[in-house]
Enzyme design. Structure first.
Site, short mmCIF file in Angstrom:
data_model
loop_
_atom_site.label_atom_id
_atom_site.label_comp_id
_atom_site.label_asym_id
_atom_site.label_seq_id
_atom_site.Cartn_x
_atom_site.Cartn_y
_atom_site.Cartn_z
N LYS A 1 -0.16 -9.95 -1.12
CA LYS A 1 0.14 -9.39 0.21
C LYS A 1 0.96 -10.37 1.05
O LYS A 1 1.74 -9.97 1.90
CB LYS A 1 -1.18 -9.05 0.90
CG LYS A 1 -1.04 -8.29 2.21
CD LYS A 1 -2.42 -7.89 2.69
CE LYS A 1 -2.38 -7.22 4.05
NZ LYS A 1 -3.72 -6.81 4.47
N ASP B 1 -7.72 0.13 2.37
CA ASP B 1 -7.52 -1.20 2.98
C ASP B 1 -6.97 -2.08 1.86
O ASP B 1 -7.70 -2.44 0.93
CB ASP B 1 -8.87 -1.74 3.50
CG ASP B 1 -8.78 -3.22 3.91
OD1 ASP B 1 -7.66 -3.77 3.95
OD2 ASP B 1 -9.84 -3.81 4.19
N GLU C 1 -4.31 -2.57 10.89
CA GLU C 1 -5.69 -2.93 10.57
C GLU C 1 -6.59 -2.97 11.80
O GLU C 1 -7.70 -2.42 11.77
CB GLU C 1 -5.73 -4.26 9.80
CG GLU C 1 -5.24 -4.08 8.37
CD GLU C 1 -4.89 -5.38 7.67
OE1 GLU C 1 -5.21 -6.47 8.19
OE2 GLU C 1 -4.28 -5.31 6.58
N ASP D 1 -10.32 -10.56 13.47
CA ASP D 1 -10.39 -10.32 12.02
C ASP D 1 -10.22 -11.61 11.25
O ASP D 1 -9.12 -12.15 11.13
CB ASP D 1 -9.31 -9.29 11.63
CG ASP D 1 -9.36 -8.91 10.14
OD1 ASP D 1 -10.06 -9.60 9.36
OD2 ASP D 1 -8.69 -7.93 9.77
P1 ADP Z 1 -9.22 -9.69 3.32
O1 ADP Z 1 -9.15 -8.45 4.14
O2 ADP Z 1 -8.41 -10.82 3.87
O3 ADP Z 1 -8.96 -9.46 1.89
P2 ADP Z 1 -12.15 -9.60 3.68
O4 ADP Z 1 -12.29 -9.12 5.04
O5 ADP Z 1 -12.52 -8.68 2.57
O6 ADP Z 1 -10.72 -10.24 3.41
O7 ADP Z 1 -13.04 -10.93 3.56
C1 ADP Z 1 -13.12 -11.66 2.38
C2 ADP Z 1 -13.64 -13.02 2.69
O8 ADP Z 1 -14.93 -12.91 3.27
C3 ADP Z 1 -13.78 -13.88 1.47
O9 ADP Z 1 -13.24 -15.14 1.74
C4 ADP Z 1 -15.27 -13.97 1.28
O10 ADP Z 1 -15.67 -15.19 0.70
C5 ADP Z 1 -15.76 -13.89 2.70
N1 ADP Z 1 -17.14 -13.49 2.79
C6 ADP Z 1 -17.71 -12.35 2.33
N2 ADP Z 1 -19.03 -12.35 2.58
C7 ADP Z 1 -19.31 -13.51 3.21
C8 ADP Z 1 -20.51 -14.11 3.71
N3 ADP Z 1 -21.69 -13.50 3.61
N4 ADP Z 1 -20.41 -15.32 4.31
C9 ADP Z 1 -19.22 -15.92 4.42
N5 ADP Z 1 -18.08 -15.45 3.95
C10 ADP Z 1 -18.11 -14.24 3.36
MG MG Z 2 -8.73 -7.50 5.79
#
Ligand code: ADP
Ligand code: MG
Length: 618
Positions: free
Chosen positions: A74, A11, A179, A202
């Site tokens: 990205k 991912d 995704e 998402d």
């Molecule tokens: P991406 O795929 O866009 O890189 P992710 O799905 O990995 O993103 O999500 C990352 C985001 O999720 C970050 O902004 C992070 O701060 C947020 N995040 C992770 N855990 C929590 C939580 N417990 N509460 C709120 N936001 C969260």
């Molecule tokens: Mg993502």
């Protein structure tokens, strides 16, 4: 499974990336040396061309060395100049974090790090190379193949760019996977029946995407997708950070605008932590020790306050979801499932709004920030053969049987039998005093045993006796997991022989199945002739054996002419067998049958006389 077959699932996220693989039939995500499965999608370029650093360390350096650290690359993948690019976290046009976005000589968008232009493909390749390394360290073997996920809205150029990044990182990209499709796989939605429609919501770190998928013969199709490339967890951090800045010094400190880049980074970091904390707690304390000298900044933030701040952003997902549903021609009630993906869906308010949009309690059975990666791993496992494709599992792709007299295929479970299934047949000895029988388990559609695939073989022995006296039952059973158990039992002794054949019975690649069926069609005519020849030969052998047994017993009662006719017919059969011609064999068998008619009668008469004599004696 050999190491060469490993396909990793990746991912490649805007803010965080993950890698995993199927190990011993289970999809797992791999942790780096620090024990973390999440890798920050950040790349730091050192001075004097020092090798780039990827991950948490790079992410930290963005604060002090923003000009050398690329984040959210990205957003630039496959973009041409003039196309909208989500603005950097500072909200400034033409910036991605601390680096400047610029057009390359080929018209594509890239970043300028310390005066050097770098393509997003090149930067992404660094992240992929790092993930490949994480996998190789965890698995202690090298990997060369990968499945990489991309947003459903990525166009061809963006997908190509992702593929190219994989290639640069030394990976053969076996598939670019959407995704939302990956997420649906991770939730096991491919097991929903018919033409089920599902929604994937998402809310990640940098973007929000919603997709409506339709399941069609086990494959997901994207019916509609909508999103906002400026709506993610980073934006929530930003809102909270600006709000905190206003709280400082009773609002007299100049706020966000009056802060240095370093100060902003500190507040942003604290805001991010507070946001995560508020997903589990009703209130958290934000502490910034030694804020502007000796004085510390402390502020209690209640969940309600935070929700008030972010509500307008979260509400924006409502309209996007509604549009996606309209485009896909569905209403919420018609959806078979609605799953939440992305780290930001851990926020209670986000869950609540998503629940309202899709009119159901959201499914929170998966880690939201790991779901897409898990789906990529599952897809990789299916492609590499490490995971059985559930869709193929419910029927036998090819016929299963054993070899019988004359080298023929005797089908016990025909092709397309629904599993679990059980079937059997009784076999006997072909020749007198035979003491055993070789059971060869076959798979395939050809008439002759040798043209099919051998899955296993074993010996069954039975008590000596005249031809046709042995009774061996052979049973085939396939359980729901596709494991074939072949049991052979001598019914007279009750002795069993059992072999188990794992997976091979149902787990055959589509290409191999097609090849086998094509061959059986191509050779249908010759196969049929060959089967008839084999059957006629079995008949010939039976006849010859019978004649050779009867002649010494009752032959003397025959006339010279009758004996000569039999000898002639026997020779004819032997010659026909040597020639292996169907017409000749059938003819010769018929003539031998006719020539031995009186011999057979004599044999029967003698048997009756003997029986009568025994009865009289007794
Ligand atoms: P991406 O795929 O866009 O890189 P992710 O799905 O990995 O993103 O999500 C990352 C985001 O999720 C970050 O902004 C992070 O701060 C947020 N995040 C992770 N855990 C929590 C939580 N417990 N509460 C709120 N936001 C969260
Ligand atoms: Mg993502």
């Amino acid at each position: 499974m050999s190491a060469a077959d490993d396909i990793i699932g990746i991912d490649l996220g805007t803010t965080q990336s993950l890698v995993g693989v199927v190990e011993s039939g289970f999809p797992i995500l791999l942790a780096d040396g620090r024990g973390s499965r999440l890798t920050r999608s950040a790349v730091y370029y050192g001075t004097g061309g020092a090798g780039p650093v990827v991950g948490e360390e790079a992410w930290r350096r963005r604060v002090t060395e923003g000009g050398r650290t690329v984040v959210s690359v990205k957003r630039l993948m496959g973009r041409r100049a003039g196309e909208a690019v989500g603005a950097g976290e500072e909200g400034e046009q033409g910036m991605l974090g601390g680096v400047r976005v610029a057009e390359g000589t080929d018209g594509s968008m890239g970043v300028v790090v310390e005066g050097q232009w770098r393509s997003p493909v090149e930067v992404s390749a660094e992240i992929l190379r790092h993930l490949k390394g994480v996998a190789e360290a965890a698995l202690e073997r090298s990997v060369h193949r990968a499945v990489i996920t991309v947003p459903a809205y990525f166009n061809d150029a963006q997908r190509q760019a992702t593929r190219e990044a994989g290639r640069l990182a030394g990976l053969t990209v076996e598939r670019i996977l959407n995704e939302p499709t990956a997420a649906a796989l991770a939730f096991g939605l491919d097991k929903l029946g018919g033409r089920s429609k599902v929604a994937v919501y998402d809310f990640g770190g940098g973007t929000f995407d919603v997709s409506i998928l339709e399941l069609h013969e086990g494959v997901f199709q994207v019916l509609a997708t909508h999103g906002d490339t400026r709506l993610g967890g980073d934006d929530l951090d930003d809102l909270l950070a600006r709000w905190l800045a206003e709280q400082m010094d009773g609002g007299a400190g100049g706020g966000w605008a009056g802060m240095s880049a370093l100060e902003r980074a500190r507040v942003l970091e604290a805001a991010g932590e507070a946001k995560v904390g508020l997903s589990g707690a009703e209130e958290v304390e934000v502490r910034l020790p030694f804020w502007r000298g000796a004085q510390s900044f402390t502020r209690l933030v209640r969940r309600g306050e935070f929700e008030g701040l972010i509500r307008p952003l979260v509400e924006r997902t409502r309209g996007l979801c509604r549009r996606a549903m309209v485009d896909a021609g569905v209403v919420a009630a018609e959806l078979s499932a609605a799953v939440l993906v992305g780290g930001s869906t851990r926020i209670p308010l986000v869950r609540q709004v998503a629940g309202e949009i899709f009119e159901r309690a959201p499914d929170t059975s998966q880690h939201p920030d790991e779901t897409v990666a898990l789906g990529a791993v599952i897809q990789a496992g299916i492609l590499g053969g490490a995971l059985r494709q559930v869709v193929l599992l419910d029927v036998t792709p090819l016929s299963l049987g054993i070899e019988t007299f004359g080298g023929l295929m005797n089908v016990i479970l025909p092709r397309n039998t629904t599993i679990p299934a059980r079937a059997g047949e009784m076999f006997t000895n072909a020749v007198t005093d035979q003491v055993g029988m070789r059971v060869r388990v076959l798979q395939g559609e050809r008439e002759m045993a040798r043209d099919n695939w051998t899955l296993g073989e074993f010996e069954v022995d039975f008590a000596k006796g005249p031809k046709g006296s042995a009774r061996v039952g052979v049973q085939f059973e396939i359980d729901a997991d596709g494991i074939l158990t072949v049991l052979a039992r001598d019914t007279r002794t009750g002795r069993d022989q059992v072999v188990q054949i794992r997976h091979a019975a149902v787990d055959v690649s589509e290409a191999r199945v097609e090849e086998m069926i094509a061959q059986s069609v191509d050779h249908a005519l010759e196969d049929m002739v060959e089967r008839q020849v084999a059957e006629a030969e079995v008949k010939s052998r039976e006849l010859l054996e019978a004649v050779r047994g009867a002649l010494p017993e009752v032959g003397s009662a025959l006339s010279e002419g009758e004996r000569a006719r039999i000898a002639e017919a026997v020779e004819e059969v032997e010659q026909a067998m040597a020639a292996g011609e169907l017409g000749r064999l059938k003819g010769a068998n018929g003539r031998l049958d006719a020539a031995t008619e009186r011999l057979a009668t004599l044999l029967v008469e003698r048997a009756m006389d003997e029986a009568l004599a025994r009865r009289l004696e007794g």
